[in-house]
Write an enzyme that holds these catalytic residues in place. Structure first.
Site, mmCIF file in Angstrom:
data_model
loop_
_atom_site.group_PDB
_atom_site.id
_atom_site.type_symbol
_atom_site.label_atom_id
_atom_site.label_comp_id
_atom_site.label_asym_id
_atom_site.label_seq_id
_atom_site.Cartn_x
_atom_site.Cartn_y
_atom_site.Cartn_z
ATOM 1 N N LYS A 52 40.362 45.902 34.977
ATOM 2 C CA LYS A 52 41.044 46.771 34.791
ATOM 3 C C LYS A 52 42.230 46.990 34.230
ATOM 4 O O LYS A 52 43.259 48.177 33.394
ATOM 5 C CB LYS A 52 40.907 47.182 36.270
ATOM 6 C CG LYS A 52 39.324 47.998 36.410
ATOM 7 C CD LYS A 52 39.446 48.910 36.140
ATOM 8 C CE LYS A 52 37.974 49.682 36.732
ATOM 9 N NZ LYS A 52 37.920 51.035 35.983
ATOM 10 N N SER A 306 34.416 40.515 36.279
ATOM 11 C CA SER A 306 34.830 41.444 36.021
ATOM 12 C C SER A 306 35.679 41.490 37.614
ATOM 13 O O SER A 306 37.494 42.177 37.137
ATOM 14 C CB SER A 306 33.809 42.657 36.177
ATOM 15 O OG SER A 306 33.244 42.763 37.779
#
Length: 507
Positions: A52, A306
């Site tokens: 992110k 991720s």
């Protein structure tokens, strides 16, 4: 925005002021098991332990001087919050992060540690987001969207740029976890511009498949509810721009179960000694399932790990479910005659397989109900063979390996049946993990029905998973369901579940 525009934006993205080029690492143990070479794109190694940061920083870095002077704001309880906070600190601008009051303390401390100005508000994301909108309007702050913004998408797209540079050879498919769709949109836009032969596959949890639903329908879809185990991708509606890009570039979508997700978390750990968060293992779970379902061999697959911001108290639950997700454990209910030698005979049939769990309590002098977990070496084929052997020996066997009530509750409750309960009905209810949730439930239900069973375990979820029994007459069943509907907590009736019938229902 066209393909050329995204390619230009991704190539020019300003992510490396704070983000790193993460390694593409081989996973030899997992590769050997699935018969294909799988590589992990280690976004869990970013400074905020999540991809992110790329999108958040690229968006903030591209703001005008006037916008930067005003400061930025976002609503998030997770990885986006940390990315915005660190980006704001690096650029020397104010970063306000609105987080629900129920956010785990470790995440609040992480955001504050990265320089974010933390505001705790509300019991859930929707309330926090509404408050963020109020503060944005009051203070003139710039809102940083977690996924539905071209600069955020371009920042995440740099992952795809690194992949093709790090692996110039043939790549059969790239697997990407999907929440709002920012990373899938960015990676697919880049790969289809430079290596269109690579298949791009999005992976979602079965209970939060908003992108898959939208692509199947050909239009935006808002899911009524989403599961929160993989909280990093618990998005009811994907972004407008992410949907548009994914509709153009994504080859396929697939879903995986919680058990498959937990098994993938263990797979990653065994090859890397890294513990990903549930959403961080989605792509690996998808790659494993794809290889199994398609039967491909000797291909090169890439899966993005991720993020690694996992709550520590969730690890026991992940470990517990990983065995089932990898089909390395069978949960069986076996009816055994209550006579000398019957348990020994049962153990002979099980053989030298390790028993992970064995729950039994005397009920009467005719038969016993045994709840057992048995380790498996050869997955579902071995489980099916064991069940067949037990049935050939005249044992009544119920396979509970896919029964959620058995896995979440009954394995921790086996030990006796209540007598004199009468007309008991059973429900699984999701209680919000916040103060007063149980009180609200009891006040709403009133004193009309007696609670005869209540089981709760903290699994690290955003919701408490409760098994609830109440004494409700047949005439009152509809009124009881109406009362549950009015409270608004998600629930499912389990009165006819065979595991309840065997282990908990009064004789």
């Amino acid at each position: 925005m066209g393909d050329a525009d995204y390619l230009k934006r991704i190539n020019a993205a300003r992510v490396y002021d704070v983000a790193i080029e993460t390694p593409l690492m081989a996973a030899p143990q997992l590769s050997s098991r699935i018969g294909n070479s799988i590589f992990l794109k280690r976004e869990d190694m970013q400074p905020v332990h999540s991809f992110k940061l790329r999108g958040a920083y690229n968006k903030i870095a591209n703001l005008s001087a006037e916008e930067k002077a005003r400061g930025v704001i976002c609503a998030s309880a997770g990885n986006h919050a940390q990315g915005v906070a660190l980006s704001g600190r690096h650029l020397g601008i104010r970063a306000v992060i609105v987080m629900p009051r129920t956010t785990p303390a470790i995440k609040v401390r992480a955001v504050a540690g990265f320089g974010g100005e933390v505001v705790l508000h509300g019991d859930g994301y929707d309330e926090a987001a509404a408050h963020a909108s109020e503060l944005m309007a009051r203070d003139g702050l710039v809102y940083i969207h977690p996924f539905d913004d071209p600069d955020v998408i371009a920042g995440q797209g740099t992952i795809g740029m690194e992949m093709v540079r790090q692996h110039p050879g043939d790549i059969h498919a790239v697997f990407v976890c999907v929440g709002g769709g920012g990373m899938l949109a960015g990676i697919s836009a880049y790969l289809k511009s430079v290596r269109p032969g690579i298949r791009v596959i999005g992976v979602e949890p079965e209970d939060a498949a908003s992108m898959g639903a939208a692509l199947a329908a050909g239009e935006q879809v808002t899911l009524p509810e989403v599961g929160l185990f993989a909280d990093g991708v618990a998005v009811k509606r994907v972004g407008d721009e992410t949907f548009r890009v994914c509709q153009r570039h994504v080859d396929a979508m697939m879903t995986v179960s919680i058990d498959e997700l937990c098994a993938a978390t263990r797979d990653i750990y065994e090859d890397t000694r890294a513990l990903t968060e549930p959403a961080g293992a989605l792509a690996v779970a998808g790659a494993k399932k794809y290889a199994q379902e398609t039967g491909i061999r000797d291909e090169h697959l890439i899966a993005v790990t991720s993020g690694a911001n996992v709550n520590f108290d969730r690890l026991s639950y992940i470990a517990e479910r990983a065995e089932l997700g990898e089909h390395r454990e069978a949960l069986l209910a076996v009816t055994i005659p209550e006579r000398p030698g019957s348990f020994l005979k049962f153990c002979h049939i099980v053989g030298d397989r390790p028993i992970s769990e064995f729950n039994y309590r005397y009920a009467d002098d005719s038969e016993a109900q045994v709840f057992c977990g048995i380790k498996l070496a050869n997955g579902t084929a071995e489980r099916d063979a064991l069940i067949a052997d037990l049935r050939d020996a005249d044992y009544d066997v119920l396979d509970m390996s896919r029964n959620e009530m058995a896995k979440l509750h009954v394995r921790h409750m086996v030990g006796g049946r209540a007598r004199g309960v009468g007309t008991e009905v059973l429900y699984r209810v999701q209680f919000p993990e916040r103060p007063g949730a149980l009180l609200k439930f009891l006040q709403s239900m009133g004193d009309r029905w007696n609670i005869s069973l209540f089981h709760y375990r903290n699994h690290g979820h955003a919701h408490g998973l409760v098994l609830l029994g109440m004494q409700v007459s047949d005439a009152d069943r509809q009124a009881c369901r109406a009362a549950l509907d009015a409270i608004g907590y998600e629930y499912a009736e389990e009165t006819d579940n065979p595991v309840y019938q065997r282990f908990l229902k009064a004789p």
